[in-house]
Each structure stands twice: as C-alpha cells, then as structure tokens.
Design a protein around this motif. Structure first.
Motif, PDB file in Angstrom:
ATOM      1  N   HIS A 542       0.837  -1.163   0.050  1.00  0.00           N
ATOM      2  CA  HIS A 542       0.183  -0.235  -0.135  1.00  0.00           C
ATOM      3  C   HIS A 542       0.757   1.348   0.089  1.00  0.00           C
ATOM      4  CE1 HIS A 542      -3.402  -2.765   2.158  1.00  0.00           C
ATOM      5  NE2 HIS A 542      -3.005  -2.846   0.776  1.00  0.00           N
ATOM      6  N   LEU A 543       2.184   1.163   0.384  1.00  0.00           N
ATOM      7  CA  LEU A 543       3.021   2.078   0.464  1.00  0.00           C
ATOM      8  C   LEU A 543       2.783   3.267  -0.744  1.00  0.00           C
ATOM      9  CD1 LEU A 543       6.260   1.017   2.176  1.00  0.00           C
ATOM     10  CD2 LEU A 543       4.324   2.688   2.982  1.00  0.00           C
ATOM     11  N   PRO A 544       3.031   2.839  -1.923  1.00  0.00           N
ATOM     12  CA  PRO A 544       3.068   3.621  -3.147  1.00  0.00           C
ATOM     13  C   PRO A 544       1.716   4.539  -3.191  1.00  0.00           C
ATOM     14  CG  PRO A 544       3.821   1.396  -4.027  1.00  0.00           C
ATOM     15  CD  PRO A 544       3.263   1.506  -2.504  1.00  0.00           C
ATOM     16  N   PHE A 545       0.509   4.246  -2.588  1.00  0.00           N
ATOM     17  CA  PHE A 545      -0.701   4.712  -2.873  1.00  0.00           C
ATOM     18  C   PHE A 545      -1.236   5.500  -1.669  1.00  0.00           C
ATOM     19  CE2 PHE A 545      -0.455   0.684  -4.769  1.00  0.00           C
ATOM     20  CZ  PHE A 545      -0.172   0.938  -6.090  1.00  0.00           C
ATOM     21  N   ILE A 546      -0.289   5.642  -0.357  1.00  0.00           N
ATOM     22  CA  ILE A 546      -1.015   6.070   0.662  1.00  0.00           C
ATOM     23  C   ILE A 546      -1.439   7.740   0.546  1.00  0.00           C
ATOM     24  CG2 ILE A 546      -0.009   4.164   2.029  1.00  0.00           C
ATOM     25  CD1 ILE A 546       2.039   6.571   2.920  1.00  0.00           C
ATOM     26  N   PHE A 547      -0.696   8.337  -0.406  1.00  0.00           N
ATOM     27  CA  PHE A 547      -0.705   9.826  -0.474  1.00  0.00           C
ATOM     28  C   PHE A 547      -2.002   9.998  -1.702  1.00  0.00           C
ATOM     29  CE2 PHE A 547       3.699   9.708   0.894  1.00  0.00           C
ATOM     30  CZ  PHE A 547       3.572  10.228   2.131  1.00  0.00           C
ATOM     31  N   ASP A 548      -2.383   9.215  -2.244  1.00  0.00           N
ATOM     32  CA  ASP A 548      -3.575   9.281  -3.081  1.00  0.00           C
ATOM     33  C   ASP A 548      -5.025   9.653  -2.471  1.00  0.00           C
ATOM     34  OD1 ASP A 548      -2.002   8.642  -5.148  1.00  0.00           O
ATOM     35  OD2 ASP A 548      -2.682   6.668  -5.562  1.00  0.00           O
ATOM     36  N   VAL A 549      -5.772  10.502  -2.997  1.00  0.00           N
ATOM     37  CA  VAL A 549      -6.978  10.781  -2.459  1.00  0.00           C
ATOM     38  C   VAL A 549      -7.910   9.682  -2.122  1.00  0.00           C
ATOM     39  CG1 VAL A 549      -8.969  12.128  -2.833  1.00  0.00           C
ATOM     40  CG2 VAL A 549      -6.737  13.086  -3.342  1.00  0.00           C
ATOM     41  N   ASN A 550      -7.771   8.442  -2.928  1.00  0.00           N
ATOM     42  CA  ASN A 550      -8.971   7.383  -2.714  1.00  0.00           C
ATOM     43  C   ASN A 550      -8.148   6.308  -1.934  1.00  0.00           C
ATOM     44  OD1 ASN A 550      -7.066   6.756  -4.794  1.00  0.00           O
ATOM     45  ND2 ASN A 550      -8.722   5.967  -6.118  1.00  0.00           N
ATOM     46  N   TYR A 551      -7.084   6.591  -1.189  1.00  0.00           N
ATOM     47  CA  TYR A 551      -6.224   5.520  -0.589  1.00  0.00           C
ATOM     48  C   TYR A 551      -7.083   5.130   0.707  1.00  0.00           C
ATOM     49  CZ  TYR A 551      -3.344   3.058   2.653  1.00  0.00           C
ATOM     50  OH  TYR A 551      -2.556   2.261   3.772  1.00  0.00           O
ATOM     51  N   THR A 552      -7.417   3.712   0.995  1.00  0.00           N
ATOM     52  CA  THR A 552      -7.980   3.038   2.041  1.00  0.00           C
ATOM     53  C   THR A 552      -7.058   2.003   2.587  1.00  0.00           C
ATOM     54  OG1 THR A 552     -10.045   3.631   1.108  1.00  0.00           O
ATOM     55  CG2 THR A 552      -9.877   2.306   2.935  1.00  0.00           C
ATOM     56  N   LYS A 553      -6.713   2.143   3.836  1.00  0.00           N
ATOM     57  CA  LYS A 553      -6.071   1.088   4.610  1.00  0.00           C
ATOM     58  C   LYS A 553      -6.872  -0.359   4.672  1.00  0.00           C
ATOM     59  CE  LYS A 553      -3.688   1.331   7.847  1.00  0.00           C
ATOM     60  NZ  LYS A 553      -2.354   0.902   8.482  1.00  0.00           N
ATOM     61  N   SER A 554      -6.249  -1.200   5.024  1.00  0.00           N
ATOM     62  CA  SER A 554      -7.021  -2.736   5.338  1.00  0.00           C
ATOM     63  C   SER A 554      -7.965  -2.643   5.882  1.00  0.00           C
ATOM     64  CB  SER A 554      -5.946  -3.426   5.790  1.00  0.00           C
ATOM     65  OG  SER A 554      -6.593  -4.843   5.984  1.00  0.00           O
ATOM     66  N   LYS A 555      -9.195  -3.050   5.349  1.00  0.00           N
ATOM     67  CA  LYS A 555     -10.435  -3.163   6.235  1.00  0.00           C
ATOM     68  C   LYS A 555     -10.438  -3.924   7.601  1.00  0.00           C
ATOM     69  CE  LYS A 555     -13.500  -2.699   2.211  1.00  0.00           C
ATOM     70  NZ  LYS A 555     -14.537  -3.165   1.455  1.00  0.00           N
ATOM     71  N   ALA A 556      -9.231  -4.698   7.825  1.00  0.00           N
ATOM     72  CA  ALA A 556      -9.028  -5.429   8.983  1.00  0.00           C
ATOM     73  C   ALA A 556      -8.987  -4.124  10.000  1.00  0.00           C
ATOM     74  CB  ALA A 556      -7.932  -6.194   8.993  1.00  0.00           C
ATOM     75  N   LEU A 557      -8.411  -3.155   9.737  1.00  0.00           N
ATOM     76  CA  LEU A 557      -8.070  -1.949  10.707  1.00  0.00           C
ATOM     77  C   LEU A 557      -9.682  -1.271  11.111  1.00  0.00           C
ATOM     78  CD1 LEU A 557      -4.957  -0.838   9.759  1.00  0.00           C
ATOM     79  CD2 LEU A 557      -5.312  -2.398  11.568  1.00  0.00           C
ATOM     80  N   SER A 558      -9.665  -0.783  12.322  1.00  0.00           N
ATOM     81  CA  SER A 558     -11.097  -0.067  12.658  1.00  0.00           C
ATOM     82  C   SER A 558     -10.583   1.578  12.286  1.00  0.00           C
ATOM     83  CB  SER A 558     -11.311  -0.284  13.889  1.00  0.00           C
ATOM     84  OG  SER A 558     -10.204   0.318  14.931  1.00  0.00           O
ATOM     85  N   THR A 559      -9.787   1.676  11.716  1.00  0.00           N
ATOM     86  CA  THR A 559      -9.538   3.236  11.545  1.00  0.00           C
ATOM     87  C   THR A 559      -9.310   3.512   9.861  1.00  0.00           C
ATOM     88  OG1 THR A 559      -7.029   2.917  11.783  1.00  0.00           O
ATOM     89  CG2 THR A 559      -8.214   3.655  13.847  1.00  0.00           C
ATOM     90  N   ASP A 560     -10.241   2.964   9.252  1.00  0.00           N
ATOM     91  CA  ASP A 560     -10.110   3.339   7.838  1.00  0.00           C
ATOM     92  C   ASP A 560     -10.316   4.642   7.463  1.00  0.00           C
ATOM     93  OD1 ASP A 560     -10.025   0.549   7.630  1.00  0.00           O
ATOM     94  OD2 ASP A 560     -12.091   0.106   6.714  1.00  0.00           O
ATOM     95  N   SER A 561      -9.489   5.074   6.384  1.00  0.00           N
ATOM     96  CA  SER A 561      -9.498   6.569   6.105  1.00  0.00           C
ATOM     97  C   SER A 561      -9.499   6.554   4.532  1.00  0.00           C
ATOM     98  CB  SER A 561      -8.454   7.293   6.709  1.00  0.00           C
ATOM     99  OG  SER A 561      -8.135   8.538   6.177  1.00  0.00           O
ATOM    100  N   SER A 562     -10.291   7.670   4.111  1.00  0.00           N
ATOM    101  CA  SER A 562     -10.019   7.838   2.477  1.00  0.00           C
ATOM    102  C   SER A 562      -8.767   8.529   2.246  1.00  0.00           C
ATOM    103  CB  SER A 562     -11.072   8.868   2.202  1.00  0.00           C
ATOM    104  OG  SER A 562     -10.936  10.223   2.678  1.00  0.00           O
ATOM    105  N   GLY A 563      -7.867   8.868   3.043  1.00  0.00           N
ATOM    106  CA  GLY A 563      -6.694   9.502   2.493  1.00  0.00           C
ATOM    107  C   GLY A 563      -6.512  10.965   2.366  1.00  0.00           C
TER     108      GLY A 563
END
Length: 601
Positions: A542-563
């Motif tokens: 996921h590292l190459p995409f974390i600064f994209d507007v539509n980046y979302t972390k793994s759904k296994a985490l409770s702190t999902d974010s749109s980035g």
C-alpha cells in the motif's frame, strides 16, 4: 499513341513500382477519355473487361491529379480542370463543360504552361467541333496555335494543320513566327531525357550536354536559383564529358561574371556580348571567350535559372534560332525539375501529415485515458468519502436516538455518549475541511501566507503542542533536535501545524501501545521533520498509494480513512518546495518525514 497507352497500363500491373510523372498521368487520362467515351472505332476493339479497367483507371487518375492540384495549384490545377471538363463531357453535363475548359486554359496561361495551354485549347476546340460550333472551335484553335508558337513547336503546328480541316491557313500564316529549327529529332532527343532516369542530377547532366550540342557553344554553365540566390552550378565543356556540379559554389564566381548575373537577374532579359562589341563594363578576355550570352529562365514570376553559353573561337557565334532553341529546352527542363521536386516531396509531405495525425491521435488517446483515470478516481473518492462520512454520522444518530428515546439515562453513560458524539462530529468536520483544502490546492486557489522562522524557535513551538496532544493519550512522547547554526525557514506556520497534527493523529490512531516521537534534523540543504510511532505500520503493497486521495487502509483495521488528509499534507509540503515520504515496517511502526529547504542569514 493509344497502342502504347494500352501497353503501359498492362505493364503497370506486372511491376511492383513504376515511376509515373504527373504529366504522364495527365496525357494518359486524355487518351483514356478518347478511348472509353469519344472514339467509337477504338471502343469496338477493346473488350468489356478492359473497358471497365480503363474507367476505373480514369477515376484514380483524376483523384491523383486533384490531390496534386491542392498541393501545388500553379503546376497542376489546369490539368485537373481539363480532366473535369472531359469528365463532364463524358457524362453530357453541358453546364460544366465549357466553363471547365476555359478555366483550364486560363490557369495554364496564368502559370505559363505553354504546351498544356495548347492541349487544353485543342480539347476545347474538338468538343466545339463535335457539337457543330465551328466558330468557337476555330477560336480555341487559334489560341492554341499562339501557345505553340511561343513554345516553338513547328512540327506540332504542322501536325494540327494536317489532321484538322478547321485549322485554316489564315491561322497558320498569322504574324506569329515559329522557330525554324524546332525539328523533330531535337524534340525526340529532348523528350527521351524524361524517360531515361528520374534523377535530377542525371537530367541536368544530360540537358547541359544537349544544350551545348544545340547552341554552338564550347562551354555551358547552368546557374540554378532558389529563393533568388544561386544554390548550385552545373558546368560542361565541349572537349570534356565530365560534368562539374558545385553545391553552394557562388563564392567561385568571378566578379565579372557576378556582375553579369546580377544584371540578368534584375533585368530578366537576355544579355549577349561579343568581342566586336564596344562594351567596357564586361571583360571577355578574362576567360578567353569571344562570344557569350546569358539567358534567364523564368518560372512563376521568379528566376529559376540563368544559363551561360560561351564560344572561345568565334565572335557573334550565336544566332537567334540557337537562342530560341535553347530557351525552349531550358524552359521545359526547369518545368520538369519543378514537377519532379514536387512529386518527390509528396511522399514526405504525406508522411509528415500522417505522423502529425498519429501524434495528435496519441495525445487524444492519452488525454482520454487520463480523463477516464480521473473519472474513476473521482468515483472511488466519492464512494470512500461517502463511507467515511456516513460511519461517524450513523454513530452520532444512534447515540442521539438512545438519549431521545430514554434508553440511556445514567448520567455517566450519557456524558460518555455525548463526548463520543462530539469526537465523531469533529472528525467529520476535519474531513470536510480537508476536502475544501484539497479542492483549493488542486485548482491553485489555496492561500499560503509565508513567513520567515528560525528553525530552532519553530522546534520549541511545535514540540510543546505535540507534547500536549500526545500526553492526552496512553502513549509515551519524546523529541529530538539536531540543528546546528542559524537556520531559517520560509513557511506558512498554520499549514505546517496542520500537517503535523494530521501525522500525529494518524500515529495515535494506529498505535495501540508504545511511543510517538518528534524530531527536527538538519540534512544537506533541508530540515527534516520526523514523526515516528510504534504502531501497526503499513502493508508494503500500500505504500506507493497512501498519498492518493482514494487510498484506504486494510479493512481489518478499525481506523479506515479515505486518505484525503495525507493528500492535503503532500500538496502543502510541495508548495513549500519540499517532499513528504514514509518508511515503515508492518507491525513494527512507521516513520513519516517531510523536508523543507532552509537558508542562512
């Protein structure tokens, strides 16, 4: 002629490449019109299959001439008008026939194509005779005769008179004079030059030898002009078969010759000098010449070439008939060179246009792909943002429903629900603010208020804020400063604080236990701002995409974010001429670093 035409068309089918010049196609098409439409005797001798092939060939020829006429009006437009007149005649479109004939005659006359003007007049005359309009036919014949006289084609005039009963003695015995030495052997030898080789160099070499042979000169020099300047010189002499061609050789021209060339170029008239003439301005003895004449060749109202003929043995060696003969040959050579150059450039022109269209098409494809990519990103962003807004909003609505319905009444639990609702609303408000900031950053309307700050002072100011925020959690906090010397930063303090708060909040969200640290370190020409945590880290995929507007972390985490927050942070740092990047090990921790250039007093 028609017999050879049939052989040529058959030959075209049996070879892969056959060089055909525009004038060949033009004459071929006229003969085909006669064969297919106007000559009933010939039609009876040709099979229906070949007749269909000839009609198809005619259509292709007309399209070819039409394309050339658009590229070079002065050389090919009269050909196109004549073929359109013949086409209108074959389809009995009487409203177009004479107008197209007249336009072909006018354009050929305008651009000084004497031989083609005669052909156009003859075709118009033949049509008029076919509809019993004898007066108009004779008028066209007379106009064609005058063109032939200027061209110097005595034998063609004689042939016209022989085969055409309408070609009267009155026309033939007009005041116009035909050069007496324009005989058939010379025309035949000159015409053969066109069929031997289509190379310009070969043509010029052969033409200079032919001119030398028919002018009575011992030396012939061809000064070829381009944009009113000499671009090359071709020289041949009677005692040598070697042709000397000098590119960019004007510096080799002696001053005396240069003066004569300038005179001819400016006056556009023949200059003839003999040793018997009392002309002091030009010195013939410098090159042992006893008789010289310089002949300008005009095409499209510009000097195309100047020919020099010299005789080293006889004074007054050149007669008017010699000059008329070489004028006719040289004019046709210049015309042929022009047409040959145009045809040879057609492929290059078409290729350049094709390449331009391909490039334009590739740019359009790329633009369409970018638009499609942006569209998909936008749709994904809307979905993620909708999800991120809906989740806290649903929680807040649920808390309020519990309170309103009286299901939760215990004061401590009510207070806890209200605190959690406030946090959710603050989160939503921050997300909405990030959306506004991102929109302004991408449209260039984001306001930045830059001020100069001491790096050391900035560290203490930011460190106190971060210390307070982290101490509100269960995590440990530490800080470090490695800033030697007086370093100054040009920053928008509010935006730098926004970036750090975003990074700290993300670190707190993803760190269940351990610590968070803040550092400012001098590195090369930058000051690095570093936030470290001992949290869950980020999957390397996921590292190459974390600064994209539509980046979302793994759904296994409770702190999902749109980035959106990280995308805004990246834009802010780039507006400071800096960089934002991340290093992490999954389940060990993350290190977010942004660098801003410093300067010294």
């Amino acid at each position: 002629m028609k017999h050879y035409l049939l052989k040529l068309i058959d030959f075209e089918q049996s070879v892969s490449v056959l060089p055909i010049m525009p004038h060949t196609i033009f004459i071929q098409s006229i003969a085909l019109f006669d064969l297919v439409y106007f000559d009933e005797v010939d039609q009876m001798q040709v099979s229906k299959t070949k007749m269909r092939k000839f009609k198809s060939k005619l259509k292709r020829n007309i399209k070819i001439i039409e394309k050339w006429s658009k590229l070079q009006i002065n050389n090919f437009q009269h050909m196109y008008f004549l073929l359109k007149a013949e086409e209108a005649r074959s389809s009995c479109n009487t409203s177009l026939i004479l107008s197209c004939y007249d336009r072909s005659i006018q354009t050929s006359k305008q651009y000084k194509h004497l031989h083609d003007e005669a052909i156009c007049c003859e075709r118009a005359a033949l049509y008029c005779f076919s509809i019993d309009n004898v007066i108009a036919g004779k008028s066209y014949l007379e106009q064609g005769f005058l063109a032939l006289v200027k061209w110097g084609a005595k034998n063609i005039i004689a042939e016209w008179k022989r085969i055409n009963p309408h070609f009267s003695n009155t026309i033939f015995n007009s005041n116009s004079t035909v050069p007496s030495n324009s005989d058939l052997p010379l025309i035949s030898e000159f015409t053969q030059l066109y069929t031997e080789d289509f190379s310009i160099d070969h043509l010029l070499n052969s033409a200079c030898l032919l001119l030398l042979k028919n002018s009575g000169a011992t030396k012939c020099t061809w000064y070829n002009y381009s944009v009113q300047e000499i671009d090359f010189i071709v020289t041949t002499q009677s005692f040598s078969k070697v042709i000397c061609k000098d590119l960019l050789a004007f510096h080799l021209v002696d001053p005396n010759t240069e003066n004569i060339l300038n005179l001819v170029s400016n006056s556009r008239e023949l200059v003839q000098i003999n040793t018997d003439d009392n002309i002091l301005s030009f010195n013939l003895n410098s090159n042992n010449s006893k008789s010289v004449f310089y002949l300008p060749i005009i095409q499209d109202e510009e000097i195309a070439a100047i020919l020099s003929f010299k005789n080293n043995h006889i004074s007054s060696a050149f007669k008017n008939t010699d000059i008329q003969r070489v004028t006719m040959i040289a004019t046709q050579i210049v015309h042929f060179i022009s047409q040959n150059t145009i045809v040879s450039n057609l492929e290059s022109i078409i290729q350049n246009r094709t390449d331009s269209l391909i490039q334009l098409n590739n740019k359009l494809l790329e633009t369409n792909q970018n638009i499609e990519y942006s569209k998909n990103n936008l749709q994904n962003s809307f979905k993620l943002i909708s999800h991120d807004l809906r989740a806290p909003l649903t929680s807040v609505i649920g808390f309020i429903d519990l309170l309103v319905d009286g299901i939760v009444t215990e004061p401590k639990v009510v207070e806890d629900y209200l605190v959690r609702s406030r946090e959710k609303l603050f989160s939503m408000n921050q997300m909405i603010q990030d959306l506004f900031d991102l929109s302004k950053l991408e449209t260039g309307t984001f306001q930045m208020n830059f001020e100069t700050w001491s790096a050391q002072s900035l560290f203490f100011d930011l460190n106190s804020q971060l210390l307070f925020d982290v101490n509100q959690t269960h995590l440990n906090y530490s800080s470090e400063m490695e800033l030697e010397g007086e370093l100054l930063l040009s920053i928008d303090l509010q935006r730098i604080e926004q970036v750090l708060m975003n990074l700290i909040q993300n670190a707190v969200k993803h760190t269940k236990a351990g610590s968070i640290s803040f550092s400012m370190i001098k590195r090369d020409e930058y000051v690095d701002f570093i936030i470290r945590d001992t949290g869950s880290g980020i999957d390397p995929r996921h590292l190459p995409f974390i600064f994209d507007v539509n980046y979302t972390k793994s759904k296994a985490l409770s702190t999902d974010s749109s980035g959106i927050g990280l995308a805004v942070c990246k834009h802010i740092i780039e507006n400071h001429n800096g960089q934002l990047y991340v290093d992490c090990v999954q389940n060990v921790g993350s290190v977010f670093t942004f660098s801003i250039p410093y300067f010294t007093p």
